[in-house]
Design a protein around this motif. Structure first.
Motif, mmCIF file in Angstrom:
data_model
loop_
_atom_site.group_PDB
_atom_site.id
_atom_site.type_symbol
_atom_site.label_atom_id
_atom_site.label_comp_id
_atom_site.label_asym_id
_atom_site.label_seq_id
_atom_site.Cartn_x
_atom_site.Cartn_y
_atom_site.Cartn_z
ATOM 1 N N THR A 207 13.142 11.376 -3.777
ATOM 2 C CA THR A 207 11.726 11.386 -3.407
ATOM 3 C C THR A 207 10.870 11.439 -4.655
ATOM 4 N N ALA A 208 9.924 10.504 -4.725
ATOM 5 C CA ALA A 208 9.032 10.397 -5.882
ATOM 6 C C ALA A 208 7.743 11.158 -5.635
ATOM 7 N N TYR A 209 7.310 11.892 -6.658
ATOM 8 C CA TYR A 209 5.992 12.532 -6.717
ATOM 9 C C TYR A 209 5.380 12.091 -8.048
ATOM 10 N N ALA B 240 4.738 17.755 -11.318
ATOM 11 C CA ALA B 240 3.782 16.663 -11.128
ATOM 12 C C ALA B 240 2.377 17.135 -11.495
ATOM 13 N N MET C 214 -1.320 9.667 -6.061
ATOM 14 C CA MET C 214 0.097 9.951 -6.279
ATOM 15 C C MET C 214 0.943 8.997 -5.447
ATOM 16 N N PHE D 80 10.736 13.637 -9.536
ATOM 17 C CA PHE D 80 11.586 13.031 -8.523
ATOM 18 C C PHE D 80 12.560 14.097 -8.030
ATOM 19 N N TYR E 151 4.001 8.768 -3.416
ATOM 20 C CA TYR E 151 4.918 9.658 -2.709
ATOM 21 C C TYR E 151 5.756 8.810 -1.778
ATOM 22 N N GLU E 152 7.039 8.693 -2.081
ATOM 23 C CA GLU E 152 7.928 7.873 -1.276
ATOM 24 C C GLU E 152 9.370 8.307 -1.501
ATOM 25 N N THR E 153 10.222 7.967 -0.550
ATOM 26 C CA THR E 153 11.635 8.317 -0.639
ATOM 27 C C THR E 153 12.466 7.049 -0.763
ATOM 28 N N TYR F 292 6.243 3.481 -11.372
ATOM 29 C CA TYR F 292 5.991 4.919 -11.371
ATOM 30 C C TYR F 292 5.268 5.400 -12.625
ATOM 31 N N LEU G 157 6.412 19.528 -7.235
ATOM 32 C CA LEU G 157 4.952 19.567 -7.209
ATOM 33 C C LEU G 157 4.378 20.253 -8.448
ATOM 34 N N GLU H 238 11.147 20.816 -3.596
ATOM 35 C CA GLU H 238 9.781 20.306 -3.604
ATOM 36 C C GLU H 238 8.791 21.181 -4.365
#
Length: 291
Positions: A20-22, A63, A1, A70, A3-5, A103, A60, A56
């Protein structure tokens, strides 16, 4: 995955919002060229805070269902007023679309999702992506900001008799009287709007179900596809409507029958955007991106 902002900066904002990416990676067994619909999630909180249970955990869950999720932590009052949060969401749509290859996202399947006041924000993106007051300072053609779909969960919609006045006051501030009509989503529907998925509960005492009914009726009147689910019971702020989004001892607040909205929504997403789940031939992908 992945995962970053990502910082999202827009004119008029006091610093950047956070996106934030998931985003699931493409394992060989899943298809190395798989593209997924993206869901940009806007928590509620009356435009004065952001709800943790609508952030979040929702990202999740979606995802886990195979979507690229996001989470947008947009600015709220008193730090920001109209149209700063709206610009932040439009800029986020463009950011995800610009970075579709990183992504593994289909650039024509960017969906905004919001809860309560975040539902109002998502509705603004779906209905006012081409409103000059919002997009013009971003200095791009409005098509870059248009979401391909909108999911609104027990949304704030109207400034009329069924209004959640607190959300509108926090968003509009001193321009409340001037902008209330502009911010009423049921009055902003055009045939250029993307498909909508809306859900609410019949006995919501915080944001009345009439908000959802007004918007659904306005969408249908313009011929915009709209799927509305009204579940019979549930306090405001259900989010996923299970124990993952309520603190220990708060189980009494959960309306479990509402939890089916996730599967209803996933089915809607697959119906509208399922054809984009696997990337087409590169030549066909190129044609799509030039549209």
């Amino acid at each position: 995955m992945i995962y970053e902002t990502i910082p999202v900066s827009v004119p008029g904002a006091d610093g950047p919002a956070e996106l934030t990416a998931y985003a699931p990676e493409n394992a060989p067994e899943l298809g190395s060229d798989r593209l997924r619909p993206a869901v940009i999630i806007c928590p509620g909180g009356g435009y004065h805070r952001l709800s943790g249970r609508e952030g979040e955990p929702v990202a999740l869950r979606f995802a886990g269902l195979g979507f690229a999720a996001f989470l947008l932590r947009y600015h709220v009052a008193p730090q920001a007023r109209w149209p700063v949060p709206q610009r932040q969401l439009l800029a986020s749509v463009a950011c995800v679309r610009d970075n579709w290859e990183r992504y593994h996202v289909d650039p024509h399947a960017i969906i905004v999702m919001g809860f309560s006041a975040g539902g109002h924000l998502a509705g603004c993106a779906g209905l006012m992506w081409n409103r000059q007051e919002i997009y013009r300072p971003l200095r791009r053609r409005p098509a870059a900001f248009r979401p391909d779909g909108a999911v609104l969960c027990y949304p704030v919609v109207t400034g009329g008799p069924s209004a959640h006045r607190g959300s509108m006051e926090n968003l509009l501030g001193e321009r409340y009287d001037e902008l209330l009509d502009t911010a009423s989503l049921e009055k902003r529907v055009t045939r250029q709007a993307p498909p909508f998925f809306i859900w609410h509960t019949a006995d919501d005492t915080c944001v009345p179900v009439e908000n959802a009914l007004l918007l659904d009726g306005a969408l249908r009147a313009k011929g915009v596809p709209s799927e509305l689910h009204v579940y019979p019971h549930g306090n405001h702020g259900q989010s996923l409507a299970d124990s993952t989004v309520f603190a220990p001892g708060e189980d009494w607040m959960i309306s479990a029958p509402c939890a089916v909205w996730v599967s209803h929504c996933a089915a809607w997403l697959h119906r509208h955007f399922g054809e984009y789940a696997i990337a087409p031939h590169p030549d066909e992908q190129g044609k799509k991106l030039k549209k």
